[in-house]
Design an enzyme around this catalytic site. Structure first.
Site, PDB file in Angstrom:
ATOM      1  N   ASP A  90      -6.891   3.121  13.017  1.00 45.94           N
ATOM      2  CA  ASP A  90      -5.578   3.718  12.827  1.00 45.94           C
ATOM      3  C   ASP A  90      -5.617   5.061  12.104  1.00 45.94           C
ATOM      4  OD1 ASP A  90      -4.106   1.867  14.245  1.00 45.94           O
ATOM      5  OD2 ASP A  90      -4.046   0.469  12.562  1.00 45.94           O
ATOM      6  N   ARG A 147       0.884   4.167  17.049  1.00 43.06           N
ATOM      7  CA  ARG A 147       0.444   5.187  16.086  1.00 43.06           C
ATOM      8  C   ARG A 147       0.768   6.623  16.496  1.00 43.06           C
ATOM      9  NH1 ARG A 147       0.778   1.760  12.145  1.00 43.06           N
ATOM     10  NH2 ARG A 147      -0.988   0.349  11.914  1.00 43.06           N
ATOM     11  N   ASP A 172       0.815  -1.226   0.000  1.00 45.81           N
ATOM     12  CA  ASP A 172       0.000   0.000   0.000  1.00 45.81           C
ATOM     13  C   ASP A 172       0.846   1.272   0.000  1.00 45.81           C
ATOM     14  OD1 ASP A 172      -2.405  -1.323  -0.023  1.00 45.81           O
ATOM     15  OD2 ASP A 172      -2.680  -1.245   2.153  1.00 45.81           O
ATOM     16  N   SER A 211      -3.592  -9.529   7.533  1.00 42.02           N
ATOM     17  CA  SER A 211      -3.049  -8.184   7.681  1.00 42.02           C
ATOM     18  C   SER A 211      -2.415  -8.135   9.070  1.00 42.02           C
ATOM     19  CB  SER A 211      -4.175  -7.161   7.555  1.00 42.02           C
ATOM     20  OG  SER A 211      -3.784  -5.982   8.208  1.00 42.02           O
TER      21      SER A 211
HETATM   22  N1  ARG Z   1      -7.533  -3.630  16.120  1.00 43.64           N
HETATM   23  C1  ARG Z   1      -6.247  -3.163  16.515  1.00 43.64           C
HETATM   24  C2  ARG Z   1      -6.333  -1.703  16.915  1.00 43.64           C
HETATM   25  O1  ARG Z   1      -7.203  -1.022  16.470  1.00 43.64           O
HETATM   26  C3  ARG Z   1      -5.177  -3.388  15.474  1.00 43.64           C
HETATM   27  C4  ARG Z   1      -5.341  -2.649  14.169  1.00 43.64           C
HETATM   28  C5  ARG Z   1      -4.372  -3.027  13.082  1.00 43.64           C
HETATM   29  N2  ARG Z   1      -4.483  -4.417  12.789  1.00 43.64           N
HETATM   30  C6  ARG Z   1      -3.864  -5.050  11.783  1.00 43.64           C
HETATM   31  N3  ARG Z   1      -3.989  -6.343  11.736  1.00 43.64           N
HETATM   32  N4  ARG Z   1      -3.186  -4.432  10.863  1.00 43.64           N
HETATM   33  O2  ARG Z   1      -5.499  -1.241  17.660  1.00 43.64           O
END
Ligand code: ARG
Length: 420
Positions: free
Chosen positions: A133, A104, A24, A185
């Protein structure tokens, strides 16, 4: 459902892009240049992911980046983000140790720093429009730099699948990892791994073993238990088995030891900020063990009222982190409360790891509030039993007063003495 108007006016902009080197963000780097004549500066943060970021700057330059930054954030991530959440006891919906959510805001902060240095007016990230995110990036950037424009091309661009993105790369000779597409993912850092998509989207299906990245299954874990001693100073883990270590080293070591015992797996349906329920698998061996040990130490060092109030605030703290409000006055205020409580949270906890389970073997602290002379039922007992009478009398007074105004309960017909 995409609408490209969210990307209007980007012609010739200088854009700092959060760059993982994956499909991506590689397509974003190329597409923004091609579509808008944008100048790209890539920012790759090292949060201690096991998957190496080596060569990432070269990749960025191959994609046409004007400048590429690869920033080591490991120490900052553990000390200023993960350990704050640990001290707060922050587990989202009572379980998720928040690895992705804690990473993040630090990436957003680093994006802003690079954007300032490189005089970018726009920052970009690779998040989709239905996840948490995007909010964490957007809110993180705006809390620090309200003048910067934040774009997430995936929310608007014309690609609808991985295959279309791969075709785009093939046409332009952009190298894509030739390996068979991972069905999941995955987001990973030192504090834990988040795994979703593929067969995991069906909540009736147990996660296949290949979904797990850094833990063995409890069944396959050693038949012999192993114990580990964690020493905390003011709520922060500072030594493992009496060996002083910095946070990064300590968490990394624990990830391997606890992961080998099948510790820290979690299969969760969670409530996302954007309103949907999603299914995610988590692996956080080190974080799970540290949360467990930290809580056990608090059990002996915190007084009852502080412990109870802190447990309630832990839920709020987790929500704040999950919801992308790291850089908020509320998080800072809660940290001040938490740090006040942690003045006493020093000592050592010995934990046993065995086939996916943790148990407490011992806890010691110079601030322990456990008073054996008060708790004991032996001759050593110093508790004033006679005071119990007056205590109960006053404590139960509201109920007794109320009962006097109500009818007495009927005697049940079934209440008969047993035969002699
Ligand atoms: N659900 C988790 C959060 O919101 C992880 C998000 C990213 N997950 C991923 N498999 N890329 O903190």
């Amino acid at each position: 459902m995409n609408n490209t108007s969210g990307l209007s006016g980007l012609q010739g902009a200088r854009i700092a892009l959060a760059f993982s080197g994956g499909l991506d963000t590689s397509v974003i780097a190329s597409w923004l240049q091609e579509e808008f004549g944008a100048e790209i500066v890539t920012v790759s943060g090292d949060l201690g992911q096991e998957k190496e970021l080596r060569g990432i700057n070269e990749k960025a330059y191959q994609l046409g980046a004007k400048a590429a930054y690869h920033v080591d954030l490991k120490q900052q991530f553990i000390d200023d983000f993960a350990f704050k959440a640990l001290k707060a006891g922050a587990l989202y919906e009572g379980a998720y140790p928040l690895a992705t959510a804690l990473g993040r805001p630090l990436l957003a902060k680093t994006l802003v720093e690079v954007a300032r240095k490189e005089e970018c007016t726009v920052v970009a990230h690779g998040c989709t429009g239905k996840g948490n995110d995007q909010v964490r990036f957007d809110a993180g950037v705006w809390a620090l730099a309200p003048d910067l424009r934040v774009i997430a091309p995936v929310r608007h661009w014309p690609f609808h699948s991985r295959e279309e993105e791969i075709a785009y790369c093939a046409e332009r000779g952009i190298p894509v990892q030739a390996t068979k597409a991972n069905p999941y993912s995955i987001d990973e850092n030192l504090w834990g791994t988040s795994i979703e998509c593929g067969v995991l989207e069906d909540p009736t299906v147990a996660p296949p073993e290949d979904a797990y990245q850094r833990t063995v299954s409890p069944e396959a874990a050693p038949n012999k238990p192993e114990q580990v001693a964690i020493t905390f100073k003011h709520g922060v883990p500072v030594a493992l088995n009496d060996k002083g270590m910095n946070g990064v080293e300590l968490v990394r070591t624990l990830n391997h030891t606890a992961g080998a015992h099948g510790i820290g797996r979690l299969d969760m349906i969670e409530n996302r900020l954007v309103g949907i329920k999603s299914r995610e698998i988590y692996e956080a061996p080190g974080a799970s063990l540290l949360h467990f040990a930290h809580q056990e130490l608090e059990r002996i060092t915190l007084d009852k009222w502080t412990a109870h109030a802190k447990a309630k605030l832990a839920e709020d703290y987790a929500d704040i982190v999950y919801n992308g409000l790291w850089f908020s006055p509320l998080r800072k205020a809660l940290d001040a409360f938490v740090d006040e409580t942690q003045k006493r949270v020093s000592g050592t906890v010995v934990v046993k790891m065995y086939k996916g389970t943790l148990s407490i073997l011992s806890r010691t602290s110079p601030f322990s509030l456990y008073d054996k002379a008060l708790a004991s039922y032996t001759a050593e007992d110093t508790f004033d039993h006679s005071a119990g009478e007056g205590f109960s009398k006053i404590f139960a007074l509201p109920l007794k007063t109320l009962a006097k105004t109500e009818e007495h309960p009927k005697i049940p017909q079934t209440l008969v003495p047993s035969e002699a």
